[in-house]
Design a protein around this motif. Structure first.
Motif, PDB file in Angstrom:
ATOM      1  N   PHE A 282      17.066  15.974  46.996  1.00  0.00           N
ATOM      2  CA  PHE A 282      17.777  15.229  48.034  1.00  0.00           C
ATOM      3  C   PHE A 282      19.193  14.888  47.585  1.00  0.00           C
ATOM      4  O   PHE A 282      19.492  14.864  46.388  1.00  0.00           O
ATOM      5  CB  PHE A 282      17.029  13.935  48.376  1.00  0.00           C
ATOM      6  CG  PHE A 282      15.609  14.153  48.814  1.00  0.00           C
ATOM      7  CD1 PHE A 282      15.335  14.672  50.067  1.00  0.00           C
ATOM      8  CD2 PHE A 282      14.555  13.842  47.968  1.00  0.00           C
ATOM      9  CE1 PHE A 282      14.022  14.875  50.480  1.00  0.00           C
ATOM     10  CE2 PHE A 282      13.243  14.054  48.358  1.00  0.00           C
ATOM     11  CZ  PHE A 282      12.970  14.571  49.624  1.00  0.00           C
ATOM     12  N   SER A 283      20.052  14.594  48.545  1.00  0.00           N
ATOM     13  CA  SER A 283      21.426  14.176  48.244  1.00  0.00           C
ATOM     14  C   SER A 283      21.432  13.004  47.266  1.00  0.00           C
ATOM     15  O   SER A 283      20.582  12.111  47.362  1.00  0.00           O
ATOM     16  CB  SER A 283      22.133  13.724  49.525  1.00  0.00           C
ATOM     17  OG  SER A 283      22.165  14.750  50.481  1.00  0.00           O
ATOM     18  N   PRO A 284      22.398  12.967  46.340  1.00  0.00           N
ATOM     19  CA  PRO A 284      22.527  11.785  45.485  1.00  0.00           C
ATOM     20  C   PRO A 284      22.815  10.550  46.345  1.00  0.00           C
ATOM     21  O   PRO A 284      23.603  10.618  47.293  1.00  0.00           O
ATOM     22  CB  PRO A 284      23.727  12.116  44.594  1.00  0.00           C
ATOM     23  CG  PRO A 284      23.949  13.577  44.722  1.00  0.00           C
ATOM     24  CD  PRO A 284      23.435  13.969  46.071  1.00  0.00           C
TER      25      PRO A 284
ATOM     26  N   LEU B  81      13.899   5.466  52.077  1.00  0.00           N
ATOM     27  CA  LEU B  81      14.768   6.629  52.009  1.00  0.00           C
ATOM     28  C   LEU B  81      14.391   7.468  50.788  1.00  0.00           C
ATOM     29  O   LEU B  81      14.406   6.948  49.661  1.00  0.00           O
ATOM     30  CB  LEU B  81      16.229   6.180  51.899  1.00  0.00           C
ATOM     31  CG  LEU B  81      17.306   7.264  51.972  1.00  0.00           C
ATOM     32  CD1 LEU B  81      17.385   7.851  53.382  1.00  0.00           C
ATOM     33  CD2 LEU B  81      18.661   6.687  51.571  1.00  0.00           C
ATOM     34  N   PRO B  82      14.015   8.760  50.967  1.00  0.00           N
ATOM     35  CA  PRO B  82      13.704   9.595  49.800  1.00  0.00           C
ATOM     36  C   PRO B  82      14.906   9.642  48.857  1.00  0.00           C
ATOM     37  O   PRO B  82      16.060   9.713  49.295  1.00  0.00           O
ATOM     38  CB  PRO B  82      13.430  10.972  50.417  1.00  0.00           C
ATOM     39  CG  PRO B  82      13.132  10.717  51.845  1.00  0.00           C
ATOM     40  CD  PRO B  82      13.924   9.509  52.230  1.00  0.00           C
ATOM     41  N   CYS B  83      14.635   9.625  47.569  1.00  0.00           N
ATOM     42  CA  CYS B  83      15.733   9.544  46.605  1.00  0.00           C
ATOM     43  C   CYS B  83      15.321  10.213  45.302  1.00  0.00           C
ATOM     44  O   CYS B  83      14.294   9.858  44.720  1.00  0.00           O
ATOM     45  CB  CYS B  83      16.105   8.082  46.370  1.00  0.00           C
ATOM     46  SG  CYS B  83      17.515   7.850  45.285  1.00  0.00           S
TER      47      CYS B  83
ATOM     48  N   VAL C  71      19.790  13.600  53.189  1.00  0.00           N
ATOM     49  CA  VAL C  71      18.890  12.572  53.714  1.00  0.00           C
ATOM     50  C   VAL C  71      19.613  11.736  54.759  1.00  0.00           C
ATOM     51  O   VAL C  71      20.839  11.591  54.732  1.00  0.00           O
ATOM     52  CB  VAL C  71      18.355  11.665  52.579  1.00  0.00           C
ATOM     53  CG1 VAL C  71      17.463  12.456  51.646  1.00  0.00           C
ATOM     54  CG2 VAL C  71      19.501  11.026  51.801  1.00  0.00           C
ATOM     55  N   GLU C  72      18.853  11.198  55.685  1.00  0.00           N
ATOM     56  CA  GLU C  72      19.413  10.358  56.744  1.00  0.00           C
ATOM     57  C   GLU C  72      18.697   9.023  56.766  1.00  0.00           C
ATOM     58  O   GLU C  72      17.489   8.944  56.534  1.00  0.00           O
ATOM     59  CB  GLU C  72      19.271  11.031  58.103  1.00  0.00           C
ATOM     60  CG  GLU C  72      20.175  12.223  58.286  1.00  0.00           C
ATOM     61  CD  GLU C  72      20.194  12.717  59.731  1.00  0.00           C
ATOM     62  OE1 GLU C  72      19.811  11.921  60.630  1.00  0.00           O
ATOM     63  OE2 GLU C  72      20.586  13.868  59.953  1.00  0.00           O
ATOM     64  N   LEU C  73      19.459   7.983  57.041  1.00  0.00           N
ATOM     65  CA  LEU C  73      18.918   6.632  57.150  1.00  0.00           C
ATOM     66  C   LEU C  73      19.070   6.159  58.587  1.00  0.00           C
ATOM     67  O   LEU C  73      20.169   6.218  59.149  1.00  0.00           O
ATOM     68  CB  LEU C  73      19.677   5.694  56.187  1.00  0.00           C
ATOM     69  CG  LEU C  73      19.271   4.225  56.169  1.00  0.00           C
ATOM     70  CD1 LEU C  73      17.820   4.060  55.731  1.00  0.00           C
ATOM     71  CD2 LEU C  73      20.188   3.446  55.224  1.00  0.00           C
TER      72      LEU C  73
END
Length: 549
Positions: free
Chosen positions: A97-99, A251-253, A536-538
C-alpha cells in the motif's frame, strides 16, 4: 571554472557592481573578466562601530581567464568542485500500500514530496485543517478564546512552523538543506533565502508555500486527508497491519511515517501502549520577553540604526548558571513580531513567537528558556510532557482561565514584585494578557536562573533591562520532550515498518532540519521498497480530502 570568494566586506550603501569589483580585486583580475557572479551568503557585521555587509560569492571566469597560482593558498579563495547529484534507485521489497505519513509539517511535507516525485503516491494524514480553514480557526482562538484541540497553532497544514517567524536557519550542515531552500523558492518563497545568513519567510509566505507543496504532491498522485486524527495502530507480531483514524475508520498500512510534531502528546501515549520504545529528551522552558524594536536596533546597530538597508535587528544570548548548572538562552527570537497563544488542549496557556515577512510591528520578542533534563522527572519517557502540562495549566490559572496569559513587567520581575497594571504596555499576546507575578508560575530555581541571566545579559548588552520590556508565560514547546528511538535504517527499533521523523520524533529542531529529516526518511523508503502496488483511500463524513479542495 567556478571559484568561491569569501570575506567581501562593503559599506551599507554599496552598489551591486562593487561586489563584483571587490571579488575581482581579491582574484587580481578585472571586473569584466568575471562572466557570472552568484551570491552564496550575505550577512550583517555589526561587531564594530561601523556596520558592514559581508558576502561570500561564487564567480565564473570568462573563457581563457586564469588566476595566479599563489592565490589558491588564500583561505578566502577556493575552487568549486562540481558534484553530480546521485539518483535514488528504488528498492525491490514489496510495498502493498501507499506509504502513510502522519502529519503535514515540514518533515511530513518534504517526505511526501520526495516520495511523490519518485512515484510512491504517499497519503498524508493531518489531524488539523487545511491552511485556509486553519487560519480562520486560529483567528477564532486569538480573537474570541475559542480553542479547537485538533486544529490550532500546533496542528494543521504546515505544522507549528506555519504560525511562526518562518526561520530557515540551521546548523546541521547537510547537503539536503539546499534542496529544501530551492524547493521553497520554487513554490513561492523569496529567492533571498538562498543566500541570507539568517533567512526567514514569515508566516505569510510559509502559508502560501505549504499549500503549493500540497498541490504538487496531489498532482503527482499523492493525497491529503484533513480532520483525520491517528487514534490507533494495529500491529500483529511486529507486522504493521493498519491504522485507525478518528476512532472509526481503519486504513490498511504497510509503511507508516510518524511526522507528528512535538505537541502530539496523545500519539506518544499511544506509542507507549503499543510497545514502541521512547526515550526522555532534554528541552527548555521559560517565558517570552518583548522590547521596542527600535531599542534592539539601537543596541545592535548603534548609530546605523534606522538605515533603510538594515532590517529589524535580532539577537542571540546565552548564560551558564554556575549555581544550578542550568543553561539559559534566547530562543526563536522574532524581530518586529507578535507573541501568540499556542495552546493545543483545553486549560493550557502556551506562548510562541510569530512574525510576518515584513517584521514591521515595532515590537521585538524572544523566548528566554532554561534547560531541563530527564533527571528532573526521574527519566520517565513521558515525564517531560507532565512538566509541560503542569506549567501550562498554572499559566492558564494565573491568566484568568480564559486563555489570556500571565504577564509581568521586566522591572517588576527582577524586583520580585507582582505587576498590578499593564495599561500602556507593549505586550502583544493574543488572546490577551493579565497582570501577574511570574515567580508564582515557574519554579523558584528557574526564576532565579532567569533573574541572574538577565542581569548578566544587561552587562553584555547594556539596555537589555528596559522599563518598557514585559515578560509573558509560559514557553514550553521549544522541542520535543520525547525521542521515538530509531535505528540506522531510520525505522523504530521496536518495529521495522514505522519511521519516526522530524521534530516530534526527536530528530530535528526547526523548519529546515525537520524538512531534511523528512527527506532522509523518504530516501530510506525509496531505497528499500518498490513503488506501491495499491493506493489507499480514506473515507469518512467529517474527513476532508485534499484533492477536492
Amino acid at each position: 571554472m567556478r571559484i568561491r570568494v569569501r570575506d567581501i566586506r562593503l559599506p551599507l550603501d554599496h552598489t551591486d557592481e562593487e561586489i563584483k569589483r571587490e571579488a575581482a580585486c581579491k582574484l587580481k583580475i578585472r571586473p569584466e573578466d568575471i562572466q557570472n557572479l552568484t551570491l552564496i551568503r550575505k550577512a550583517v557585521d555589526a561587531r564594530r562601530k561601523e556596520v558592514f555587509f559581508t558576502y561570500i560569492v561564487d564567480v565564473e571566469l570568462a573563457e581563457g581567464i586564469r588566476i595566479e597560482e599563489a592565490l589558491w593558498a588564500s583561505p578566502h579563495i577556493a575552487r568549486i568542485e562540481e558534484e553530480e547529484e546521485a539518483k535514488l534507485v528504488p528498492g525491490d521489497a514489496l510495498l502493498p500500500f501507499s506509504p502513510v505519513i502522519i502529519g503535514s509539517g515540514p518533515a511530513g511535507l518534504f517526505c511526501a514530496l520526495l516520495l511523490a516525485r519518485y512515484g510512491y503516491k504517499p497519503v498524508v494524514i493531518e489531524r488539523g485543517k487545511d491552511i485556509e480553514r486553519r487560519i480562520k480557526t486560529v483567528n477564532d482562538f486569538w480573537q474570541k478564546g475559542i480553542l479547537n484541540p485538533q486544529c490550532n497553532t500546533q496542528f494543521g497544514e504546515g505544522g507549528a512552523g506555519t504560525f511562526s517567524d518562518g526561520k530557515l536557519t540551521t546548523r546541521i550542515g547537510d547537503k539536503r538543506v539546499e534542496y529544501v531552500l530551492k524547493t521553497m523558492v520554487e513554490f513561492g518563497a523569496p529567492s533571498e533565502i538562498m543566500y541570507l545568513k539568517k533567512p526567514h519567510v514569515g508566516t505569510d509566505n510559509i502559508r502560501r508555500v505549504v499549500q503549493k507543496i500540497r498541490e504538487e504532491i496531489i498532482g503527482l498522485g499523492g493525497e491529503f486527508y484533513f480532520d483525520a486524527c491517528l487514534t490507533d495502530i494495529n500491529i500483529n507480531q511486529k507486522c504493521l497491519k493498519s491504522i485507525v483514524i478518528n476512532n472509526r475508520y481503519e486504513l490498511p498500512c504497510s509503511v507508516l511515517v510518524l511526522a507528528i510534531g512535538n505537541s502530539a502528546r496523545d500519539v506518544y501515549h499511544l506509542l507507549r501502549r503499543k510497545g514502541i520504545e521512547l526515550n526522555p529528551k532534554p528541552f527548555a522552558v521559560g517565558v517570552r520577553i518583548e522590547h521596542p524594536q527600535e531599542l534592539i536596533d539601537k543596541l545592535q546597530y548603534g548609530d546605523f540604526a534606522g538605515h533603510p538597508r538594515l532590517k529589524a535587528a535580532d539577537y542571540h544570548l546565552t548564560y551558564q548558571d554556575k549555581i544550578t548548572g542550568r543553561s539559559l538562552y534566547t530562543f526563536c527570537m522574532c524581530p518586529g513580531g507578535y507573541v501568540i497563544g499556542a495552546a493545543s488542549s483545553p486549560g493550557q496557556v502556551v506562548t510562541n513567537g510569530m512574525s510576518y515577512y515584513a517584521r514591521d510591528t515595532g515590537i521585538a520578542n524572544s523566548a528566554l528558556v532554561i534547560t531541563v533534563k530527564p533527571e528532573d522527572w526521574e527519566y520517565d519517557p513521558l515525564g517531560g510532557i507532565r512538566l509541560q502540562e503542569d506549567l501550562e495549566h498554572k499559566a492558564f490559572i494565573l491568566g484568568g482561565e480564559d486563555y489570556k496569559a500571565p504577564c509581568q513587567r521586566l522591572i517588576d520581575f527582577l524586583k520580585r514584585r507582582p505587576t498590578t497594571s499593564l495599561k500602556g504596555s507593549i505586550a502583544t499576546f493574543r488572546p490577551g494578557v493579565k497582570p501577574a507575578n511570574l515567580w508564582e508560575l515557574l519554579p523558584r530555581e528557574f526564576c532565579e536562573v532567569l533573574q541572574r541571566g538577565i542581569y548578566y545579559w544587561d552587562k553584555k548588552m547594556p539596555g537589555f533591562i528596559d522599563g518598557r520590556a514585559v515578560l509573558t508565560g509560559v514557553e514550553t514547546r521549544t522541542s520535543s520532550p520525547v525521542r521515538i528511538v530509531r535505528d540506522e535504517n531510520l525505522t523504530s527499533v521496536s518495529n521495522p515498518f514505522i519511521y519516526p521523523c522530524g521534530e516530534g520524533a526527536g530528530y530535528a529542531g526547526g523548519i529546515v532540519s525537520a524538512a531534511v529529516d523528512g527527506l532522509k526518511v523518504a530516501e530510506m523508503i525509496i531505497k528499500r521498497y518498490a513503488p506501491p502496488q495499491k493506493a489507499v483511500e480514506l473515507r469518512g463524513e467529517e474527513i476532508v480530502r485534499g484533492s477536492l479542495l
